[in-house]
Structures are given as C-alpha cells and as structure tokens.
Design a protein around this motif. Structure first.
Motif, PDB file in Angstrom:
ATOM      1  N   PHE A  54       0.819  -1.210   0.000  1.00  0.00           N
ATOM      2  CA  PHE A  54       0.000   0.000   0.000  1.00  0.00           C
ATOM      3  C   PHE A  54       0.855   1.262   0.000  1.00  0.00           C
ATOM      4  N   ASN A  56       2.954   3.394  -1.469  1.00  0.00           N
ATOM      5  CA  ASN A  56       3.455   3.721  -2.803  1.00  0.00           C
ATOM      6  C   ASN A  56       3.087   5.168  -3.093  1.00  0.00           C
ATOM      7  N   ASN A  59      -0.052   6.009  -4.861  1.00  0.00           N
ATOM      8  CA  ASN A  59      -1.296   5.716  -4.159  1.00  0.00           C
ATOM      9  C   ASN A  59      -1.772   6.981  -3.448  1.00  0.00           C
ATOM     10  N   SER A  62      -1.795   7.118   0.400  1.00  0.00           N
ATOM     11  CA  SER A  62      -0.556   6.889   1.148  1.00  0.00           C
ATOM     12  C   SER A  62       0.237   8.186   1.248  1.00  0.00           C
ATOM     13  N   LYS A 317      -9.708   1.701  -3.140  1.00  0.00           N
ATOM     14  CA  LYS A 317      -8.254   1.687  -3.271  1.00  0.00           C
ATOM     15  C   LYS A 317      -7.747   1.203  -4.624  1.00  0.00           C
ATOM     16  N   TYR A 320      -4.540  -0.809  -5.452  1.00  0.00           N
ATOM     17  CA  TYR A 320      -3.956  -1.038  -4.124  1.00  0.00           C
ATOM     18  C   TYR A 320      -4.975  -1.670  -3.177  1.00  0.00           C
TER      19      TYR A 320
END
Length: 753
Positions: A54, A56, A59, A62, A317, A320
């Motif tokens: 997750f 990254n 993303n 994140s 997500k 992800y």
C-alpha cells in the motif's frame, strides 16, 4: 590430586553441559518465539503484505509515501515550478497525516513566493492554508479536548473552541478569499463554520456572507440526543470503518464491534457486561490482531446460533485494494477464528459491501459481494457464494447471472416482489442502479435477471453509494432508498448552495423508490420531502420515536478535508413525508461518518444511534459517537428475536407483521429481518414501535424456506420476545435498564487470555 583432578574435570563437564543446555534452551525459546503464532496468523500475514504494498507514492491514500517523493524532488530538482508543486503536494500530504502546523508552514512559505497580485495562483494556496488552520483548531479543541458537543452542527455552547486562535486565522483568510470572489460557496460555508467555533455566529458574520441554519423540524418533534460514547469508552478514535452492534455471546445484551479501513489499525470488540459497563475484549477475542475493514457485518454462516463476522476490505483503493475479506467464525468462547481460506472465500478484490441472504432457500445463508471495478483498471466482478452447508462456499455469480462488473458501492437484498426469494439491488459509482430479480426455482439452480429498466430504475443515472430495502410506508411491500454521491468539488460548496436554497443539480440527492406492487417502482423523493442533499457514506435506519415508521441516519462526507458537512437524521412522518431533524436532534456531526447502527443500547425502549466516525486519512481520524435517545414520547414497542430451524438460524429474510389498534384505528407494521443498510449493521433483533397502542392484536411471522406463517395472538408489549420456527410458544425476557449518562462507568480493560 586425582580427586581434585576428577572433581575439577567433572566440574568442567558440568559447566560444558550447563553451557550446552543453556544454549539449547535459548535456541528452543528462539525457535519457539519464531514459530509462535498469534490467533488468525495466516490472515495477519496477508494483511501485513497488503500494508507493505500500500505504501506507494502513486497511491493517493498513502500520504507518507507522497511526502518522501516530494522531499526527493525538493532536495534534487533545479526546476523551480517542479519544486513549488512538490511543496504544495507535501503540504496537503502533511495535512492528511495530521501534521497541521507543518502544513501551515509550507503554505505560508508558498504564499511568499507568489506575487500579491496573482489571484489565480494565490487562491488555491489560501484555501489550503485556511483549511489547515480549521483543522489545527479542531485538533486543539475537538480532538485534544473532546466533549459531547464537539463538532455538532450548528456549533454552540460547549462545542465552541476554547483556543480560538486557529479558527480566527481561518476567518481572516476566508474574508480575503471572498473579497476576491464573493461567489465562492466553499469559502462562504467554511467561514460560517469557523465563526460558529469562535462564538461569532451569526452576529459577527459579514451579512452578505451569512448562511442561515436550516431546520425542517420547526415544531421540535424530536428531542435532542446526547453523545455518551466517551462515558462508556466507546469513543475510540481512528479512521473510516464499519460498525456492528449485536449480541455476540448470546447473553441478550448487544456488544459493539468496530473496524478501520487502515491496515495499521485493528478491529475492536467491546463486550457488554449488562451492568452499564463494557469490557475491551479486542485482544483476547483475536479481533485485535486483525487490521483493515471499511465495512463489517454479522452473519451465522454455519447455523450454530452464534453470530459470525464478515469483514470487507480494499474499497476505494483500486489497484492497491486487492486485499482479502475475512470470514470470522464465532467460537462461542469469546474468540473468533479466521476461516476465510478454508471456507473458499479467499479472493483479492477491492470491496466494501456485501449482503448475506438465503438466495436458494435451502436454510443456509449465502453471500453476494459487490466489488469495485475502476474504469481503465483490472476487472473485479461481483461474487455470489452459495453455502455448501459444511463450512465452505462455491462461487456461482457468472452462472447465476449476477457477475456485475461496475464500481459497486452498495448492495442490499430483500424480497421486493413477494415470490419467496431474496432479490438484490446494486448501487454504483458508474451511475447505474441495478435490480436483480431472483427467479430461482424451488430446489433448482440459482438465477437472477436484470429487471432495472422494467422496474423504472434507469431514468436517473447519477452516481450513488449506500442503499437498502425497507417498507417505509408500511404497505407490506419493500421499497428502495439509495443515496446519491455525485460531486465535482468539495461538499462545502453544495452545503452552502442548499443553505441558500439553490441546490446544484441532483448532486448528493437522496432517492426513494416506492414499490408499486406490480414489479415497478416510482421515484417519490420530492413528493416525500427528500429533495435534500446528504452525500452519504454510512447509513442505516430505525424507529427513533416508536411510531412504527422507519427513520434514517446518514453519515456524510468524502476524503477531501474541505468537505466539512453535517451527518443527517430524517424522521418519517406517517409514511408520507420525511423531515430533516438533524438540528433539533443534535446529531449533525461535522466529521466524516461511516458505519451506522440503530440499537436500544441502554434498554429503555428507545433506539439510540452508534456511528463509526473518521475519514480516509490519518489526519482525519475522529472519535466515534453514541447518540443516546432521551425518549421522544410515551409510545410503546416490542423487540422480536427470531430463530430459524428449517430456515436459516439467524432468521435473515423472515417477514414480520405486527397488527394493533392505535386510537381505534387498525394498522400494521412490517419488517424483513436483516441488519439494515449497506454500510453499518443494526442488531438482527427487530425493534418495532407500535405508537400509542396499548396492546398488540397479533404477530405474524412468515419463514422464508417453507413460507409457513406463525401467528401469536395478544402478545405482551414493551418487552423482548423470542420466537422459534415451528414452536408456537413464545418466550419473553427482560434486560436491565442501564445508566449511560452519569459517566460513572468506565471501560473495563480485559487481560489477554
């Protein structure tokens, strides 16, 4: 000498042997520790891998990774524009992490780099700076000094900030923004909110920017609720997640289970002690080692009379979100075991919604899972798992005609056409509202047909989120409610437009489709007063005043930090209209709302509302709320706990009709057993208000597998009743009235077993 030699030699041998033994002992402990497994270790390991993947920078959920990437650009790039963009992204990522002051420092730095006359470049940064100050004020006041009135719209009394510094700075920034653009609805709404926190609303708000607080409940039909979550230790602060309030140890008292979508935040299990206290049994139950879960719901997949838990992960997500769901078996001893893999339910799809029902009427609960297919990314079709009656499931969605491939946000099941089989309604971000009619034959293959167009549900193609089947007008036919989720800017803009009575199109509308008894539905949203906006994420329904008509509560929001809008409560007036009673009920929490549960937690005969709060980011975590119902009147009620024998043990899908006379007029209340809406779980025990009636004429129970009707004449009222399929003797029981107001009862800690 020989003695000494022998003694010395023997002593050396003992020392060597002792050393070897010590090393072996240490090695044993090391090996033991290495192989010591926590409860549900297999799923724990899968979730750890998912958490690593997750992180990254690509993303959007994140922010830690985004900060690292931005720092690398800032440290190495010689391109000024690239560096400025990196600072801007870093500031917003820090805000998402809850580092408000660091974000403020960056935004103020960026303002110094932009010429004062460059309004187009300055406005976005000013808006980011203003919201950072609002969030800083919330952290210093609503979070660090949290109280029952914190963030309740309209903010007043104890909800006002003690430290007003950050809010006052935000107000000054919004004045600048509105001077440059008087039509900026987002800034106008947020400035009014900021004035509320300082105690300056409405008198200090510039008249041209004042927004009036709307209140449909001008007659004050609803008395104010009180948030007592902190009193009971049920106010755990974390990110977005789900909630179940139900009885997991069969002692009659509903327990509370919550989850968080963050893969770093564990589930929590609060066991009701039946004396006004709760025990935190998270770790001893094994749930405290499991992370993630945007939504959770209860089931009894193995018909053992113990409620199990289904955890949904990966929603929103995308790539992800390929994270497994969990089926957690209730062992009956206070612990739960993850049986996802052995049950055949282990897959890796982004999801947050499912519905448990007996789709083939064999007496065992099946599950339909709504997965999310993001346009341009991998396909994640919906799944339908039939129960094999031995603890395992078989996936048959494609064969059954329900392998929908859309961005599914809500699913619900119910027998809308009264053919004895549960149907499925699907809410999507693609704009489609899909009704799947269950046309399975008795003892035959499961088959669904898409009847959305014939049913009249394809006229409005706006995006939508939570949904449910219910009988809002008590005519004996299930209707559909689905909440719109259409927006192009922060929700603050839409809230301001609604306050000005100039709504922006269909954005965020609540849709109510009335069942016309002929397989079609009529959109009665405007007719019943639901031409309101909400942007619901969490949602559920219950009867707050025991009048027999179902009300509903919506947890609102989206991931944007500027989307500060109140959660909303709607009261059902005799099945003909709905009133927005949020203001008078004092339940309009401005923080992000997710899992919602209606439940009479203190056993006073009135349903309370528990809501799992918190947003998508660490900096948007917030305390959960338990809104205690003070009692709205002297109406009566009955609680029905049903147990199937031929039908599924949890009685999901069982139909209830309660007939009584109120003021000499005969009326009936209808329910179909389920846990409520598609985001948040009520108890399976059915709470039914009977208004001012002082007696019930009869209760009729229609069991799903056989279609048999059990009738109980003249049952007692204001009491809990157990009814078992094919047993014509009902059982009554009472629960202790609990005190949640005084705050005398702290959460009891539970030592790990």
């Amino acid at each position: 000498m020989s003695y000494l030699f022998n003694y010395s030699t023997q002593q050396r041998r003992y020392k060597v042997h002792g050393f070897i033994f010590s090393m072996l002992l240490i090695a044993f402990f090391l090996v033991s520790c290495k192989h010591t497994t926590l409860p549900n270790q297999y799923m724990i390991d899968l979730l750890k891998v998912a958490a690593q993947n997750f992180n990254n920078p690509d993303n959007v959920f994140s922010p830690e990774s985004v900060v690292k990437r931005c720092d690398a650009v800032i440290d190495s790039s010689s391109n000024k524009e690239e560096v400025i963009n990196a600072f801007d992204k870093k500031g917003n990522a820090l805000l998402q992490l809850g580092e408000e002051q660091k974000a403020i420092d960056i935004f103020e730095y960026l303002l110094k780099k932009i010429p004062p006359g460059d309004i187009l470049q300055r406005q976005p940064v000013l808006k980011d700076l203003a919201i950072a100050y609002i969030r800083l004020g919330e952290r210093k006041n609503c979070i660090n000094m949290h109280g029952a009135e914190s963030c309740i719209y309209p903010i007043s009394k104890n909800g006002m900030h003690q430290d007003k510094t950050a809010a006052e700075k935000a107000i000054e920034l919004y004045k600048i923004l509105l001077a440059d653009d008087p039509g900026d609805l987002e800034s106008r709404w947020l400035m009014n909110i900021a004035y509320m926190t300082t105690g300056g609303y409405p008198q200090q708000v510039p008249p041209q920017f004042l927004l009036k607080v709307s209140n449909d409940d001008t007659l004050h039909l609803v008395k104010p609720f009180t948030d007592v979550a902190a009193n009971m230790g049920l106010n755990f602060k974390c990110q977005a997640g789900g909630s179940i309030v139900d009885d997991f140890n069969n002692d009659g008292y509903p327990d509370v289970i919550i989850s968080s979508w963050a893969l770093t935040e564990p589930m929590h299990y609060y066991r009701n002690n039946g004396n006004g206290t709760f025990t935190d049994a998270s770790d001893s139950s094994g749930l405290g080692y499991l992370t993630g879960g945007l939504n959770i719901m209860q089931t009894d997949y193995n018909n053992d009379g113990l409620k199990d838990i289904f955890v949904l992960r990966g929603g929103w997500k995308g790539n992800y979100g390929k994270i497994p769901n969990s089926l957690l078996r209730n062992n009956g001893d206070g612990t739960f075991t993850d049986v996802t893999k052995e049950s055949g339910l282990l897959t890796f799809h982004p999801s947050q919604t499912a519905t448990w029902a007996d789709f083939n009427n064999d007496g065992w609960l099946d599950v339909f899972i709504g997965n999310e297919t993001t346009p341009g990314e991998a396909l994640h079709p919906c799944e339908l798992y039939l129960n094999n009656k031995n603890g395992t499931f078989t996936e048959i969605a494609a064969k059954a005609g329900c392998s929908i491939t859309e961005f599914v946000k809500g699913v619900t099941s119910g027998d809308y056409d009264k053919n004895g089989f549960p149907d499925i309604f699907i809410s999507t971000l693609n704009g489609n509202k899909i009704l799947l009619k269950n046309e399975s034959a008795k003892d035959g293959a499961v088959k669904f047909t898409d009847v959305s167009e014939q049913a009249g549900l394809t006229k409005n193609q706006s995006r939508s989120f939570p949904t449910w089947f219910w009988d809002y007008d008590n005519d004996g036919w299930l209707d559909i409610l689905v909440c719109g989720y259409e927006f192009t800017s922060s929700l603050a803009s839409y809230a301001a437009a609604e306050a000005l009575q100039s709504p922006l199109g269909n954005a965020g509308r609540v849709f109510l489709f009335r069942n016309k008894h002929d397989g079609t539905f009529e959109d009665v949203s405007a007719k019943v007063g639901l031409n309101k906006i909400a942007f619901a994420m969490g949602a559920n329904f219950g009867d707050i005043d025991n009048d027999g008509y179902l009300d509903f509560y919506l947890g609102t929001g989206n991931p944007q930090f500027k989307s500060i809008v109140p959660n909303k409560l709607f009261k059902n007036i005799n099945g003909t209209t709905f009133l927005d009673v949020t203001t008078s009920a004092r339940v309009g929490n401005l923080q992000k709302g997710h899992g919602v549960s209606f439940v009479d937690l203190d056993n006073d005969g009135n349903e309370d509302i528990y809501i799992k709060m918190g947003g998508a980011y660490k900096g948007d975590a917030y305390e959960n709320s338990l809104y205690l119902n003070p009692g709205q009147n002297h109406n009566h009620w009955v609680n029905l706990s049903l147990q199937g024998t031929v039908s599924n043990r949890a009685a999901i899908g069982t139909k209830i009709k309660v007939t009584f006379k109120e003021n000499n007029v005969e009326r009936a209340v209808y329910r179909e057993v389920n846990s409520g809406a598609s985001f948040g779980s009520n108890p399976l025990l059915q709470h039914i208000g009977i208004g001012q009636a002082t007696a019930i004429e009869k209760i009729e129970i229609t069991w799903p597998v056989t279609g048999k009707v059990q009738v109980f004449d003249n049952p007692p009222i204001d009491i809990n009743i157990k009814i078992k399929e094919d047993y014509n003797q009902l059982t009554t029981y009472q629960l202790a009235r609990l005190d949640f107001v005084s705050g005398k009862h702290a959460l009891v800690e539970c030592l790990p077993k």
